[in-house]
Design an enzyme around this catalytic site. Structure first.
Site, PDB file in Angstrom:
ATOM      1  N   CYS A  42      47.819 -10.244 -88.279  1.00 53.28           N
ATOM      2  CA  CYS A  42      46.921 -11.112 -89.059  1.00 53.28           C
ATOM      3  C   CYS A  42      45.694 -10.358 -89.560  1.00 53.28           C
ATOM      4  O   CYS A  42      44.593 -10.904 -89.641  1.00 53.28           O
ATOM      5  CB  CYS A  42      46.492 -12.338 -88.249  1.00 53.28           C
ATOM      6  N   HIS A  54      40.179 -10.477 -88.779  1.00 54.14           N
ATOM      7  CA  HIS A  54      41.376 -11.302 -88.631  1.00 54.14           C
ATOM      8  C   HIS A  54      41.376 -12.313 -89.774  1.00 54.14           C
ATOM      9  O   HIS A  54      40.317 -12.720 -90.262  1.00 54.14           O
ATOM     10  CB  HIS A  54      41.316 -12.014 -87.276  1.00 54.14           C
ATOM     11  N   LYS A  77      43.055 -16.274 -74.912  1.00 54.41           N
ATOM     12  CA  LYS A  77      42.932 -14.818 -74.902  1.00 54.41           C
ATOM     13  C   LYS A  77      42.355 -14.321 -73.580  1.00 54.41           C
ATOM     14  O   LYS A  77      42.371 -13.126 -73.306  1.00 54.41           O
ATOM     15  CB  LYS A  77      42.014 -14.341 -76.037  1.00 54.41           C
ATOM     16  N   GLN A  94      38.438 -11.453 -79.207  1.00 49.18           N
ATOM     17  CA  GLN A  94      38.914 -10.288 -78.462  1.00 49.18           C
ATOM     18  C   GLN A  94      37.829  -9.655 -77.601  1.00 49.18           C
ATOM     19  O   GLN A  94      38.120  -8.740 -76.815  1.00 49.18           O
ATOM     20  CB  GLN A  94      39.466  -9.240 -79.432  1.00 49.18           C
ATOM     21  N   ASP A 120      33.041 -13.601 -84.491  1.00 50.26           N
ATOM     22  CA  ASP A 120      34.381 -13.885 -84.001  1.00 50.26           C
ATOM     23  C   ASP A 120      34.540 -13.097 -82.702  1.00 50.26           C
ATOM     24  O   ASP A 120      34.726 -11.887 -82.715  1.00 50.26           O
ATOM     25  CB  ASP A 120      35.417 -13.449 -85.040  1.00 50.26           C
TER      26      ASP A 120
END
Length: 406
Positions: A364, A123, A226, A203, A200
């Site tokens: 993104c 991302h 999220k 998700q 990261d």
């Protein structure tokens, strides 16, 4: 405990609304999940009956708000199995957390000629901060390539690692491809050359169990919005020993120990990295989110969601001229696809008219689109409230749009 999908859906009032006269089919949870009424009520109750600034007041409202805010930190630390709750920095979200690491750890350990490694599937939030750091420090940014299936090329990753590698920062689950990356294995290899590893996890946390001690990552960033929580709040987990050596990211209130006109000394963790009045309502909403997750069968929720996603793969694959973008063996959360020569934006607009909310565009992740030489994708992403019936509606919508646009 049996996973009761109807009971879960009743906790999300937005799912009962109509869009363009049709029942809403919400398949855009990767962008931002819907919020259960329990979380909304906790935030509303704070603003209506409990509002006060935290950490500074001796009066009851301030003490109560402080207690709820700090309890939320403890709850999320337990949720990801952090060793200490003060290793969990409360941020504005994943982007804020990654920028904190790039600006603080990066300034602390990266010098001219050093190298930072990311992947081709990042991302922009896990790409741009490292580009900026490398430009400032005259360091080199290296990129792990991805295969046609949308998996990281781990052999190339090993070749990129060297004594020059200072930081590796990689997404746990791709927001565009749905790929689950083998970060535990990658972390071990980065540590073998003395590099720090940043994950990261935006998700990943909503869809798979995350244990930061088992992963042995140095940093793990994610966002509450999220995972059924409020926007504007997130967590950066970092190992205590590393963060103690890092300089503050921002200056201001609450991150100080003592201030004189000549010199300032800094507060202990986690407050050293939490300058200014925080998003208190968001923090309390974060606590309510973890409470909600703990009250349902989270494992059963994951299993049900995976079943719905498998069903979606099967049904979508039956559509002629539909091709998936990203066919990794291990996936979760999101499915990206294109249909014939139909532009993803046009498909998204027509699906919206049928009440079906999907995301279209580059998500993104523009380098991924360049890798596959495509203008964008249609992305259907799932939550614990998603159903097979909604998948059927998506398939019918895609077929209808195909007839109109093809």
């Amino acid at each position: 405990m049996k996973f009761d999908i109807e009971k879960i859906r009743a906790d999300f009032p937005v799912l009962t609304r109509k869009v363009h006269g049709k029942d809403l089919v919400f398949l855009d949870s990767a962008a931002s999940s819907q919020k259960p009424k329990q979380v909304v009520e906790a935030i509303s109750n704070y603003y209506l009956y409990e509002h006060a600034n935290i950490h500074r007041g001796v009066h009851l409202l301030s003490q109560e708000a402080t207690s709820k805010y700090e309890d939320a930190r403890k709850k999320v630390a337990s949720f990801i199995n952090a060793k200490n709750d003060h290793e969990c920095i409360i941020t504005k979200g994943t982007t804020d957390g990654i920028n904190l690491v790039a600006s603080s750890l990066g300034e602390h350990c990266v010098n001219e000629g050093d190298e930072v490694i990311i992947s081709h599937m990042e991302h922009h939030s896990n790409l741009v901060p490292w580009q900026m750091l490398c430009e400032r420090k005259k360091a080199k940014l290296k990129v792990i390539p991805i295969t046609d299936d949308g998996e990281l090329d781990l052999e190339e990753y090993e070749k990129l690692l060297s004594e020059k590698t200072k930081i590796v920062s990689v997404v746990h689950v791709s927001n565009t491809l749905g790929t689950i990356n083998p970060v535990e294995e990658m972390i071990e290899k980065a540590h073998d050359v003395g590099a720090y590893f940043v994950v990261d996890g935006a998700q990943a946390v909503p869809h798979i169990p995350v244990d930061v001690q088992q992963l042995n990552c140095d940093f793990y960033a994610f966002s509450l919005h999220k995972m059924y929580g409020p926007t504007g709040i997130g967590i950066l987990y970092g190992k205590e020993s590393i963060m103690n050596a890092m300089p503050p990211y921002q200056g201001g209130g609450d991150m100080i120990n003592k201030v004189t006109l000549e010199k300032t000394t800094y507060n202990d963790l986690p407050h050293k990295f939490e300058a200014g009045t925080p998003n208190i309502a968001g923090g309390i909403g974060m606590g309510a989110t973890i409470d909600y997750i703990n009250e349902i069968d989270w494992k059963a929720a994951h299993e049900f969601e995976a079943e719905v996603m498998d069903y979606a793969h099967k049904k979508l694959s039956e559509i002629e001229d539909l091709r998936f973008i990203g066919t990794a063996e291990k996936k979760t959360g999101a499915i990206s696809f294109l249909v014939g020569q139909i532009h993803p934006y046009d498909m998204g607009v027509l699906l919206d008219q049928l009440g079906i909310a999907v995301r279209t565009g580059h998500h993104c992740t523009q380098p991924i689109l360049e890798r596959y030489n495509i203008p964008g994708t249609v992305r259907a992403s799932f939550g614990i409230y998603s159903t097979k019936q909604e998948v059927d509606q998506l398939v019918q919508g895609v077929e209808r749009a195909k007839r109109m646009l093809g």
